[in-house]
Design an enzyme around this catalytic site. Structure first.
Site, mmCIF file in Angstrom:
data_model
loop_
_atom_site.group_PDB
_atom_site.id
_atom_site.type_symbol
_atom_site.label_atom_id
_atom_site.label_comp_id
_atom_site.label_asym_id
_atom_site.label_seq_id
_atom_site.Cartn_x
_atom_site.Cartn_y
_atom_site.Cartn_z
ATOM 1 N N PHE A 1 0.824 -1.210 0.000
ATOM 2 C CA PHE A 1 0.000 0.000 0.000
ATOM 3 C C PHE A 1 0.859 1.261 0.000
ATOM 4 C CE2 PHE A 1 -2.775 2.909 2.716
ATOM 5 C CZ PHE A 1 -3.590 3.296 1.660
ATOM 6 N N VAL A 2 1.831 1.311 0.899
ATOM 7 C CA VAL A 2 2.727 2.469 0.975
ATOM 8 C C VAL A 2 3.798 2.388 -0.106
ATOM 9 C CG1 VAL A 2 4.430 3.680 2.395
ATOM 10 C CG2 VAL A 2 2.326 2.807 3.440
ATOM 11 N N ARG B 1 9.130 -10.129 -3.716
ATOM 12 C CA ARG B 1 8.777 -11.451 -4.245
ATOM 13 C C ARG B 1 8.290 -11.391 -5.680
ATOM 14 N NH1 ARG B 1 5.287 -13.966 0.843
ATOM 15 N NH2 ARG B 1 7.070 -14.290 2.271
ATOM 16 N N ALA C 1 9.063 -3.112 3.544
ATOM 17 C CA ALA C 1 8.570 -4.488 3.630
ATOM 18 C C ALA C 1 8.543 -4.944 5.086
ATOM 19 C CB ALA C 1 9.456 -5.415 2.806
ATOM 20 N N ALA C 2 7.559 -5.771 5.421
ATOM 21 C CA ALA C 2 7.451 -6.270 6.790
ATOM 22 C C ALA C 2 6.390 -7.356 6.849
ATOM 23 C CB ALA C 2 7.080 -5.150 7.752
ATOM 24 N N ARG C 3 6.447 -8.127 7.901
ATOM 25 C CA ARG C 3 5.294 -8.973 8.241
ATOM 26 C C ARG C 3 4.368 -8.051 9.021
ATOM 27 N NH1 ARG C 3 2.916 -12.781 12.023
ATOM 28 N NH2 ARG C 3 2.219 -14.634 10.894
ATOM 29 N N TYR D 1 3.427 -7.603 16.734
ATOM 30 C CA TYR D 1 3.874 -6.748 15.635
ATOM 31 C C TYR D 1 4.641 -5.542 16.166
ATOM 32 C CZ TYR D 1 3.507 -3.432 11.733
ATOM 33 O OH TYR D 1 3.778 -2.506 10.749
ATOM 34 N N LYS E 1 8.767 -4.509 15.873
ATOM 35 C CA LYS E 1 9.243 -3.246 15.313
ATOM 36 C C LYS E 1 10.153 -2.502 16.296
ATOM 37 C CE LYS E 1 7.393 -2.756 11.138
ATOM 38 N NZ LYS E 1 8.171 -2.405 9.933
#
Length: 312
Positions: free
Chosen positions: A14-15, A33, A68-70, A139, A143
């Protein structure tokens, strides 16, 4: 056009996708990916892991923007959610950052989250970039740990870091609860949400992207943590009114006291939902504005207007 080569992770998100569009005139390398057809820049297929080799895509790069992140997962099915977040958001990030420093990258911009600070605020007590972390979920904790590891690595290597902690980000094609509210606003059904007097900070996608772009070359951004928002906190009632008005209709909101919602939350076991609906989450972006000479380029009303795409 910015100087140097910029590497972006999370370019399909999205970002990230909005950031790529904003930087389309610059030299970009996109890491992830999959590639999105038509996106500018050179694509490298990589995973965010502890073993991935990024040397080929990092060669000659001056700035890394790590988006990128989970991300926060509702109804997480992982056996150990915190371990799953740590594997990607902490260990994976540190692997990328360590290789970036070794490759001579000057600046590493890390897109974090306001969850590092906490989930809520008391009235008139906004969060600041210097607050001690009050992260509570997996989460947010991941971070926090990623920020700590990144700052330590940068202190050792001389690579500059920039950490940006956004609250809720909204814009065209936004998902989850915000998208559901937009759909309700479009239908303009009578809703019992006309007397919710809370205050929440949000950030329009265009405002967040503008800040990230500002941090790429700004000399005063080096080794700083920035909170970001639209600099205009709104209540749930005000937000719904703006949404309905953006669609060209007159709001139809019934003034039901907040105390009724809190009682209903306790009786139904939905207190977390009520807290998000009625609670406060304010951030103070004074440090961001004064350090960078920056202000959000668009208003909340304009940000909401831009949300109404054909997909809503």
């Amino acid at each position: 056009m910015l100087k140097g080569v910029i590497l972006i992770t999370g370019h399909t998100g999205f970002v990230g996708s909005a950031l790529v569009a904003a930087l389309s005139g610059s030299q970009l390398r996109l890491v992830g990916r999959r590639h999105i057809a038509g996106q500018p820049g050179q694509f490298f297929q990589k995973e965010l892991t502890t073993t991935e080799d990024y040397s080929d895509c990092l060669a000659g790069v001056s700035v890394v923007i790590h988006a990128a992140a989970r991300v926060h997962v509702m109804d997480d099915t992982a056996a150990d959610p915190l371990a799953a977040y740590r594997e990607v958001n902490v260990a994976g990030t540190l692997n990328l950052a360590r290789q970036a420093a070794a490759s001579g990258v000057k600046r590493f911009i890390f897109i974090s989250t306001i969850k590092v600070n906490g989930e809520s605020t008391l009235p008139g007590c906004p969060l600041t970039s210097s607050d001690i972390s009050q992260a509570t979920d997996a989460y947010g904790i991941s971070k926090v740990e990623a920020e700590v590891a990144l700052k330590s690595l940068c202190a050792e290597t001389g690579m500059e870091f920039v950490i940006i902690r956004p609250p809720l980000v909204y814009g065209p094609d936004v998902k989850a609860n915000f998208a559901a509210m937009l759909k309700l606003a479009k239908k303009n059904l009578p809703l019992p949400l006309g007397a919710i007097h809370n205050a929440r900070s949000m950030v329009a996608l265009d405002n967040l992207v503008d800040l990230i772009v500002t941090c790429i070359e700004h000399p005063k951004a080096a080794n700083q943590i920035f909170l970001v928002s639209d600099d205009n906190d709104v209540s749930t009632t005000e937000l719904l009114k703006l949404m309905v008005e953006a669609y060209g209709k007159k709001p139809w909101l019934i003034p039901v006291p907040m105390s009724w919602f809190r009682l209903a939350g306790k009786l139904t076991g939905k207190q977390a939902i009520v807290d998000r609906l009625c609670g406060n989450l304010q951030v103070d972006i004074t440090h961001t504005k004064e350090t960078l000479g920056w202000k959000p380029p668009i208003s909340v009303a304009e940000g909401i207007r831009r949300c109404f795409t054909d997909s809503i």
